[in-house]
Enzyme design. Structure first.
Site, short mmCIF file in Angstrom:
data_model
loop_
_atom_site.label_atom_id
_atom_site.label_comp_id
_atom_site.label_asym_id
_atom_site.label_seq_id
_atom_site.Cartn_x
_atom_site.Cartn_y
_atom_site.Cartn_z
N HIS A 170 -39.63 -2.98 27.08
CA HIS A 170 -40.37 -3.95 26.27
C HIS A 170 -40.65 -5.26 26.99
O HIS A 170 -41.39 -6.10 26.48
CB HIS A 170 -39.61 -4.25 24.98
CG HIS A 170 -38.54 -5.28 25.12
ND1 HIS A 170 -37.53 -5.18 26.04
CD2 HIS A 170 -38.31 -6.45 24.47
CE1 HIS A 170 -36.75 -6.23 25.94
NE2 HIS A 170 -37.18 -7.02 25.01
N GLY A 171 -40.05 -5.47 28.14
CA GLY A 171 -40.26 -6.74 28.82
C GLY A 171 -39.62 -6.68 30.19
O GLY A 171 -39.13 -5.63 30.62
N HIS A 175 -45.19 -13.37 20.72
CA HIS A 175 -43.88 -12.71 20.67
C HIS A 175 -43.00 -13.45 19.66
O HIS A 175 -42.60 -14.59 19.90
CB HIS A 175 -43.21 -12.73 22.05
CG HIS A 175 -41.82 -12.17 22.02
ND1 HIS A 175 -40.82 -12.62 22.85
CD2 HIS A 175 -41.25 -11.21 21.26
CE1 HIS A 175 -39.70 -11.95 22.60
NE2 HIS A 175 -39.94 -11.09 21.63
#
Lengths: 141, 384
Positions: B307-308, B138
């Site tokens: 996304h997370g 990431h």
């Protein structure tokens, strides 16, 4: 009057900086920013940089000043802990001349903290308070 | 986010975990002031920001087969390096191949049998053996992209008056897409997106080198294939069906990731039937997920998903509650070896400072905007 403090912000870090004068406010905001990136007690003054900036408001000038500190961290690999500056107001313009002292980044000698990515405009303000000035700045970590 | 396979299992990696993580920590620099191994001059950097991952592969940092498994094939073609400032170039030019700090990381993870939720799709993506080791990355374009944003934030802040636009939050400054400022920004932002693709590409190359060195086999023999690379801070021109008609729109995905469903022409042949791989990073303690995009995401969320996991605790609060050094020791006792540049930064990323990733992923599955395929548990982590 305290120089600066941090406040909670979900993913980023909030700074309240204070100053009896506008110059002191700028210095304290810069110290708060630097202290997020490195333990400023670990820095001396082996590097000196002079900055000359001009903007249409004090807020924009503070934004540019802090942004320049982030820029110098990445482009010249320097972190600062000593800021001296003069701010001049003229018709429609505010300008500053600043002397920044610090050291090249060195993980062996310094406690490095967060790599600040950007100064944001979210909630960015300078306000007049009884004792002088207060700035609110959110930095992107 | 970028995810790659290996054909190693937990049993293979565990005895050499420290050696592997230590080497990754050395070869993929992280933290304040870190400099990358890839030295380029300004002309090369400008070429790189206009061509993204392809530049890296042309220069020996990756495999041809990587490109088709990257969003936009690793290059937004509208990128124009004349639209980025010298400041942005000076900030970014020495950071290629670096992770940064904050929530950026490089993680070695395990796909245990209990965490395979759709075996057939997992196999199509290369997750084929029990306790298989994968690597997740990431990070983005580092200081470069942030400088591009900062530069144009100031331009937009002034230009909004001209276009009679007012916003409640100046960080959300905007201008019409078809204006001079709008087009300049889009072309500059595309340079930042391409630089992010390129940064993750050279990091992938470094990861392959490290594994190859530790496990004494080539990266090809170790089957270190890219599963996918997808952005989550980006704006792009895409076509979407709105009220029955196809329209070209500007898709902003900030804290959201693309989740294109099966049959989308942007996807490579091998993913046509299953949909786009969606990589969802959790915290360094609790794990991450691989999902696929769905038709429902195309219909309802413009081909987008989460996304997370998202934070539950501010960074300041996390530092009040956790200590980096004790967290590091505690995680090692639980089989997760972490190398971090900053102990305070590590404390900020404690698992308990984040929402439960499994609950977040279940919401995505139940809402139908992504399909849960594999869960991963961390065993090694490099942080800024």
């Amino acid at each position: 009057m305290k120089g600066y403090e941090y406040f909670d912000h979900t993913a980023d870090v909030g700074i309240y900086a204070y100053g009896k004068t506008i110059e002191e406010l700028f210095v304290n905001a810069a110290l708060a920013l630097s202290d997020q990136m490195v333990n400023i007690a670990h820095l001396s003054s082996s590097m000196v940089k002079t900055l000359s900036l001009s903007a249409t408001s004090e807020e924009k000038l503070l934004y540019d000043f802090l942004e320049e500190i982030v820029y110098l961290k990445d482009s010249e690999n320097i972190l600062f802990s000593d800021f001296k500056l003069k701010i001049k107001k003229e018709k429609g313009h505010v300008s500053l001349i600043a002397t920044l002292k610090g050291d090249p980044i060195n993980p062996k000698k310094q406690e490095l903290r967060n790599d600040v990515k950007a100064i944001t405009m979210h909630l960015f303000t300078i306000e007049k308070i009884n004792e002088g000035y207060k700035a609110t700045v959110i930095i992107d970590i | 986010m970028r995810l790659l396979t290996t054909n190693l299992t937990y049993k293979d990696v565990q005895p050499k975990l420290r050696e592997t993580v230590d080497m990754l920590f050395q070869k993929v620099p992280a933290g304040v002031g870190c400099k990358g191994f890839l030295k380029v001059n300004e002309k090369e950097y400008r070429d790189l920001m206009e061509t993204g991952s392809k530049w890296c592969i042309d220069h020996g940092y990756g495999w041809d087969t990587d490109l088709k498994r990257i969003e936009e094939h690793g290059c937004i073609t509208q990128a124009d390096s004349s639209k980025v400032s010298d400041k942005a170039i000076k900030r970014g030019i020495s950071q290629l191949g670096t992770l940064g700090s904050g929530n950026h990381y490089l993680e070695i993870q395990i796909a245990s049998s209990a965490n395979i939720f759709d075996e057939a799709i997992a196999k199509k993506m290369g997750i084929t053996i029990p306790d298989q080791v994968v690597v997740m990355v990431h990070c983005g374009s580092r200081g470069f992209g942030h400088q591009v944003a900062t530069d144009y934030l100031k331009v937009f802040d002034e230009a909004m008056k001209k276009y009679n636009i007012s916003v409640s939050d100046r960080e959300l400054s905007c201008v019409p897409f078809q204006s001079k400022e709008g087009q300049d920004y889009y072309q500059g932002m595309a340079c930042a997106a391409n630089t992010a693709f390129a940064n993750r590409q050279v990091i992938l190359h470094r990861i392959r080198e490290c594994f190859s060195s530790v496990f004494k086999r080539s990266a090809e023999e170790l089957e270190m294939n890219l599963i996918y690379d997808v952005s989550h801070n980006i704006a792009k021109v895409e076509k979407h069906k709105i009220e029955g008609k196809w329209k070209e729109v500007i898709m902003h995905r900030k804290g959201a990731t693309r989740s294109f469903g099966p049959g989308h022409d942007e996807l490579p042949k091998e993913y046509q039937k299953i949909g786009q791989p969606v990589i969802i990073g959790g915290s360094m303690e609790t794990g991450s997920y691989l999902l696929t995009g769905t038709q429902k995401a195309m219909d309802e969320t413009f081909g987008s998903t989460a996304h997370g996991s998202g934070r539950t605790m501010s960074r300041t609060q996390a530092k009040r509650e956790f200590r980096g050094d004790s967290l590091q020791k505690d995680m090692e006792c639980r089989g997760i070896y972490v190398r971090a540049v900053s102990m305070s930064g590590l404390a900020e990323e404690a698992g308990k400072a984040y929402k439960n990733i499994s609950e977040v992923v279940d919401v995505l599955e139940h809402s139908g905007i992504s399909h849960k395929v594999v869960g991963f548990n961390p065993i090694g982590n490099v942080k800024g």
